[in-house]
Scaffold this active site. Structure first.
Site, PDB file in Angstrom:
ATOM      1  N   GLU A   1      40.484  37.869  44.522  1.00 47.97           N
ATOM      2  CA  GLU A   1      40.557  36.570  43.836  1.00 47.97           C
ATOM      3  C   GLU A   1      40.093  36.667  42.390  1.00 47.97           C
ATOM      4  O   GLU A   1      40.467  35.832  41.566  1.00 47.97           O
ATOM      5  CB  GLU A   1      39.712  35.534  44.605  1.00 47.97           C
ATOM      6  CG  GLU A   1      40.337  35.032  45.893  1.00 47.97           C
ATOM      7  CD  GLU A   1      40.382  36.087  46.993  1.00 47.97           C
ATOM      8  OE1 GLU A   1      41.308  36.031  47.833  1.00 47.97           O
ATOM      9  OE2 GLU A   1      39.492  36.974  47.008  1.00 47.97           O
TER      10      GLU A   1
ATOM     11  N   ASN B   1      38.842  46.292  41.254  1.00 47.18           N
ATOM     12  CA  ASN B   1      38.510  47.265  40.216  1.00 47.18           C
ATOM     13  C   ASN B   1      39.724  47.929  39.579  1.00 47.18           C
ATOM     14  O   ASN B   1      39.676  48.349  38.428  1.00 47.18           O
ATOM     15  CB  ASN B   1      37.534  48.325  40.758  1.00 47.18           C
ATOM     16  CG  ASN B   1      38.101  49.109  41.922  1.00 47.18           C
ATOM     17  OD1 ASN B   1      38.913  48.615  42.699  1.00 47.18           O
ATOM     18  ND2 ASN B   1      37.652  50.347  42.071  1.00 47.18           N
TER      19      ASN B   1
ATOM     20  N   GLU C   1      40.232  52.953  52.942  1.00 49.94           N
ATOM     21  CA  GLU C   1      39.693  53.693  51.790  1.00 49.94           C
ATOM     22  C   GLU C   1      38.420  52.956  51.383  1.00 49.94           C
ATOM     23  O   GLU C   1      38.465  51.910  50.745  1.00 49.94           O
ATOM     24  CB  GLU C   1      40.720  53.745  50.665  1.00 49.94           C
ATOM     25  CG  GLU C   1      40.417  54.794  49.616  1.00 49.94           C
ATOM     26  CD  GLU C   1      39.696  54.211  48.415  1.00 49.94           C
ATOM     27  OE1 GLU C   1      38.447  54.353  48.365  1.00 49.94           O
ATOM     28  OE2 GLU C   1      40.357  53.631  47.554  1.00 49.94           O
ATOM     29  N   LEU C   2      37.275  53.528  51.781  1.00 49.05           N
ATOM     30  CA  LEU C   2      36.008  52.817  51.679  1.00 49.05           C
ATOM     31  C   LEU C   2      35.136  53.397  50.565  1.00 49.05           C
ATOM     32  O   LEU C   2      35.628  54.038  49.653  1.00 49.05           O
ATOM     33  CB  LEU C   2      35.312  52.841  53.038  1.00 49.05           C
ATOM     34  CG  LEU C   2      36.176  52.342  54.208  1.00 49.05           C
ATOM     35  CD1 LEU C   2      35.415  52.414  55.516  1.00 49.05           C
ATOM     36  CD2 LEU C   2      36.708  50.946  53.951  1.00 49.05           C
TER      37      LEU C   2
ATOM     38  N   GLY D   1      37.932  48.985  49.965  1.00 51.71           N
ATOM     39  CA  GLY D   1      36.745  48.192  49.683  1.00 51.71           C
ATOM     40  C   GLY D   1      35.501  48.852  50.229  1.00 51.71           C
ATOM     41  O   GLY D   1      35.480  50.065  50.464  1.00 51.71           O
ATOM     42  N   SER D   2      34.482  48.073  50.431  1.00 53.81           N
ATOM     43  CA  SER D   2      33.190  48.617  50.844  1.00 53.81           C
ATOM     44  C   SER D   2      33.204  49.042  52.302  1.00 53.81           C
ATOM     45  O   SER D   2      33.988  48.550  53.116  1.00 53.81           O
ATOM     46  CB  SER D   2      32.088  47.581  50.624  1.00 53.81           C
ATOM     47  OG  SER D   2      32.190  46.537  51.567  1.00 53.81           O
TER      48      SER D   2
ATOM     49  N   CYS E   1      35.727  53.947  42.855  1.00 51.75           N
ATOM     50  CA  CYS E   1      35.247  54.485  44.133  1.00 51.75           C
ATOM     51  C   CYS E   1      35.035  55.993  44.079  1.00 51.75           C
ATOM     52  O   CYS E   1      34.197  56.529  44.811  1.00 51.75           O
ATOM     53  CB  CYS E   1      36.207  54.125  45.255  1.00 51.75           C
ATOM     54  SG  CYS E   1      37.899  54.656  44.975  1.00 51.75           S
TER      55      CYS E   1
ATOM     56  N   LYS F   1      46.594  40.412  50.294  1.00 57.46           N
ATOM     57  CA  LYS F   1      45.573  39.583  49.664  1.00 57.46           C
ATOM     58  C   LYS F   1      44.883  40.417  48.592  1.00 57.46           C
ATOM     59  O   LYS F   1      43.999  41.221  48.892  1.00 57.46           O
ATOM     60  CB  LYS F   1      44.531  39.086  50.667  1.00 57.46           C
ATOM     61  CG  LYS F   1      43.601  38.014  50.053  1.00 57.46           C
ATOM     62  CD  LYS F   1      42.355  37.763  50.872  1.00 57.46           C
ATOM     63  CE  LYS F   1      41.282  38.784  50.569  1.00 57.46           C
ATOM     64  NZ  LYS F   1      40.795  38.701  49.155  1.00 57.46           N
TER      65      LYS F   1
END
Length: 475
Positions: A177, A151, A249-250, A227-228, A283, A174
């Site tokens: 993608e 994002n 950091e979710l 991410g989630s 987020c 990473k």
């Protein structure tokens, strides 16, 4: 401008082709494939790990001046290349070029801040009797695995690379993608500024394969993940096997408390701009609007009218104020969540549907009087939808703000100074904006509590998360 050919970067080498699996990078505005991204195999990941091990030995002994020079040089190059990098980010993620340039400047500010912080990684000398000496020092934790989402394709890689490099760590990153070339451009600025090639690697691949391989290695000593919550808890379990340090950091579900003494017109303008930034794929996006009854209708109607004025289009078009969603999964999720909310009694005031049949565009959406049992009131929508509900008093509003297990960002609008202090004390969140949405900055910690994770990026805390403490006692 044409989209560049993506690759992996391992030990300064651009790695592509050779029969590797690939992932199609898609333009969200058109749905067309931009390029085929090579995905790492086990040998690639082992090479990246071995390189990171070697890079850590080199970089942990670097001087503060060396680290500062690299970070400041990369900041200058980002500014020089901002037009190109911003257009790449727009092509692969969808956001407007103007928003992508803000990301560039955010990363420039972060790199420059860290360039100063490298001189302030202080330890201390303890008071001891004559003939004894005790010191406390901070040392880099070791090679870092860093996983960045799509994002913020420039800013997230900047965060994941900046702090470890400032602390003296090596990195295997990473990025997503879906948005590879923005991250590669950020790394290239660091390399061109003098970062030794063995210090930072970028790999791509099937996420679960990459995470299991990297986190299963004793070489990696820390994970930084954005991410989630679902994926985050899975990664935490992998890290627990080797007691790796983690910064997580979710997800969030940002509550916004609006009291009857708020400047309603200003709140509408500021919060609508924030809500529909990056098509709501943020987020810390304001999502649950918890509005005192006296101003509920005025705020709801004004917010819906403001949402309907937003110009949605290709992010490369200067006239666009909101681009497409980043991938086909997001409009599908919006359709599902909005349909569920409407079926349970929510009222639709704006949007609620896809735009056209090309790309992943979605209308800025406003729902009100959304029942608590609607799925969208309990899971992060991560899209351009605002949920506006009326509440009677402060106690009920705070209770609703804290109802969910998430605690990333929260917002409140009130001109009552005593209420502001109460809100600051009672709201369960890592970040709180009072009469503002400006909750981030290079010098301020960014992170959440509860299901929104732990640890912080940015600020001195961002580097601190990449350091370990050692006490040395001499007799």
């Amino acid at each position: 401008m044409t989209y560049p050919n993506p690759y992996m970067m391992i030990d300064g080498e651009r790695v592509a082709g050779d029969g590797r699996r690939t992932h199609a990078v898609v333009n969200p505005a058109t749905g067309e494939t931009l390029a085929e991204l090579p995905l790492a195999n086990a040998a690639d990941l082992d090479r990246a790990l071995d390189t990171a091990k070697r890079g850590f030995r080199r970089w942990r002994d670097s001087t503060p001046h060396e680290r500062a020079a690299v970070l400041q040089g990369a900041a200058r190059l980002l500014l020089e290349r901002q037009d190109e990098i911003a257009r790449i980010a727009t092509m692969e993620e969808g956001k407007t070029v103007a928003e992508a340039k803000i990301e560039v400047h955010m990363t420039v500010g972060l790199f420059n801040f860290y360039a100063g912080e490298v001189f302030r990684l202080y330890g201390r000398t303890l008071v001891r009797p004559a003939g004894q000496r005790s010191t406390v020092t901070k040392e880099p934790v070791g090679p870092v695995a860093a996983f960045a989402p799509w994002n913020f394709p420039i800013g997230n890689p900047g965060r994941k690379l900046g702090a470890p490099i400032a602390a003296g760590c090596s990195v295997v990153m990473k990025p997503a993608e879906e948005a590879p070339c923005s991250a590669l451009a950020v790394l290239q600025c660091l390399l061109d500024a003098g970062l030794p090639p063995e210090v930072a690697q970028i790999v791509f691949g099937v996420p679960d394969e990459v995470s299991r391989h990297l986190l299963g290695s004793p070489i990696i000593r820390k994970l930084s993940f954005t991410g989630s919550t679902i994926v985050g808890t899975h990664l935490l379990k992998l890290c627990a096997e080797d007691l790796k340090r983690t910064t997580m950091e979710l997800g969030g579900h940002g509550p916004v408390l609006l009291f009857d003494d708020a400047d309603v017109d200003q709140a509408i303008e500021v919060m609508a701009t924030s809500k529909y930034r990056n098509a709501g794929q943020v987020c810390v996006s304001p999502t649950r609007f918890i509005v005192q009854e006296e101003i509920f209708e005025r705020f709801r109607d004004g917010f819906a009218a403001r949402a309907q004025k937003i110009v949605v289009g290709d992010g490369l078009d200067p006239a666009s104020q909101m681009g497409p969603m980043a991938n086909p999964r997001r409009p599908e999720a919006m359709d599902r969540l909005i349909a569920d909310a409407k079926a349970k009694g929510a009222r639709l005031h704006a949007g609620g549907a896809r735009i056209g049949n090309r790309g992943f565009f979605y209308e800025p959406t406003v729902l009100s009087e959304v029942p608590f049992d609607a799925q969208i009131m309990n899971v992060e929508p991560f899209g351009p939808v605002a949920l506006i509900n009326p509440f009677r008093d402060e106690e009920a509003m705070i209770e609703e703000a804290n109802r969910l297990p998430y605690g990333l960002a929260a917002y409140a609008w009130t001109r009552d100074a005593k209420r502001q202090r109460r809100i600051a004390r009672e709201i369960e969140a890592g970040m709180l904006g009072l009469n503002t949405t400006m909750i981030g900055g290079a010098d301020t910690p960014f992170g959440g509590v509860k299901w929104s994770g732990h640890g912080a990026e940015d600020g001195p805390e961002g580097i601190e998360a990449c350091l370990v403490t050692k006490a040395v006692h001499e007799g």
